[in-house]
Design a protein around this motif. Sequence first.
Motif, short mmCIF file in Angstrom:
data_model
loop_
_atom_site.label_atom_id
_atom_site.label_comp_id
_atom_site.label_asym_id
_atom_site.label_seq_id
_atom_site.Cartn_x
_atom_site.Cartn_y
_atom_site.Cartn_z
N ASP A 104 0.83 -1.21 0.00
CA ASP A 104 0.00 0.00 0.00
C ASP A 104 0.86 1.26 0.00
O ASP A 104 0.59 2.22 -0.73
CB ASP A 104 -0.94 0.01 1.21
CG ASP A 104 -2.03 -1.04 1.10
OD1 ASP A 104 -2.33 -1.46 -0.04
OD2 ASP A 104 -2.57 -1.44 2.15
N ASN A 107 2.51 1.59 -3.46
CA ASN A 107 1.55 2.05 -4.46
C ASN A 107 1.24 3.53 -4.31
O ASN A 107 1.12 4.25 -5.30
CB ASN A 107 0.26 1.23 -4.38
CG ASN A 107 0.45 -0.17 -4.91
OD1 ASN A 107 1.37 -0.44 -5.67
ND2 ASN A 107 -0.41 -1.08 -4.48
N GLN A 108 1.11 4.01 -3.09
CA GLN A 108 0.85 5.43 -2.84
C GLN A 108 2.02 6.29 -3.32
O GLN A 108 1.82 7.34 -3.93
CB GLN A 108 0.57 5.68 -1.35
CG GLN A 108 0.19 7.09 -1.02
CD GLN A 108 -1.11 7.53 -1.69
OE1 GLN A 108 -1.96 6.73 -2.05
NE2 GLN A 108 -1.26 8.82 -1.87
N ARG A 111 1.79 6.48 -7.09
CA ARG A 111 0.67 7.34 -7.53
C ARG A 111 1.06 8.81 -7.47
O ARG A 111 0.81 9.58 -8.39
CB ARG A 111 -0.58 7.09 -6.68
CG ARG A 111 -1.44 5.96 -7.17
CD ARG A 111 -2.81 5.98 -6.49
NE ARG A 111 -2.74 5.59 -5.08
CZ ARG A 111 -2.77 4.33 -4.64
NH1 ARG A 111 -2.87 3.34 -5.50
NH2 ARG A 111 -2.71 4.08 -3.35
N ILE A 112 1.68 9.20 -6.37
CA ILE A 112 2.12 10.60 -6.22
C ILE A 112 3.18 10.94 -7.26
O ILE A 112 3.14 12.00 -7.89
CB ILE A 112 2.64 10.84 -4.79
CG1 ILE A 112 1.47 10.74 -3.80
CG2 ILE A 112 3.33 12.19 -4.68
CD1 ILE A 112 1.90 10.67 -2.34
N ARG A 114 3.61 9.63 -10.19
CA ARG A 114 2.99 9.75 -11.52
C ARG A 114 2.39 11.13 -11.74
O ARG A 114 2.50 11.70 -12.82
CB ARG A 114 1.92 8.68 -11.71
CG ARG A 114 2.45 7.36 -12.21
CD ARG A 114 1.33 6.45 -12.70
NE ARG A 114 0.36 6.12 -11.66
CZ ARG A 114 0.41 5.06 -10.88
NH1 ARG A 114 1.40 4.19 -11.02
NH2 ARG A 114 -0.52 4.84 -9.98
N LEU A 115 1.76 11.70 -10.70
CA LEU A 115 1.19 13.04 -10.83
C LEU A 115 2.26 14.09 -11.09
O LEU A 115 2.09 14.98 -11.91
CB LEU A 115 0.41 13.40 -9.57
CG LEU A 115 -0.88 12.61 -9.33
CD1 LEU A 115 -1.45 12.94 -7.95
CD2 LEU A 115 -1.89 12.92 -10.42
#
Length: 173
Positions: A104, A107-108, A111-112, A114-115
């Motif tokens: 988790d 993955n977080q 995600r950050i 990628r932004l």
Amino acid sequence: MVLLRMIITFMKIGLLSFGGGYAMLPLLREDFVNINHWISVKEWLRIVTVSQMTPGPIAVNAATFIGYLIQGFFGSLLATVSVVLPSVCIVMLVAKFLKNLDTDTTNQLFRITRLVVVGLIAVAGVQMFPDALIDVPTIVIYLVALGLTLWKKVSPLVLIFGFGLLGAILAYS
């Protein structure tokens, strides 16, 4: 002195930019065109174009071409190594660190990241946009390529080859 500054600049870019080559483009342009004035805007646009069309990562290709323009073959070799080395070291450290994290959290983090990468790629596009549209034919080519990409889903390979050929014809006519 120029060679050392070039190496340090490429290592800094390789160390501080995440998200691949397109995310590095704004940093490369800032350092080599705007700050150090080692290459012109016109040379920069050519480097980006050729770097996109040649096999391999765009940042590595761009570093190789920039290094060659600044210091010849030796400059291209050092520029390529300098831009890649920090990333290799970071990947090795991150792999060791991520091995100990739960899924988790990992993955977080991605995600950050990628932004941030999307933002850096957008900056590269916004920065190059005014410099690339130099006359009416390039504006028309841009609009047609954009339309074909968005609405007709034409392959980027077909667009690059077709409009590259058209650009060559226009340039030599």
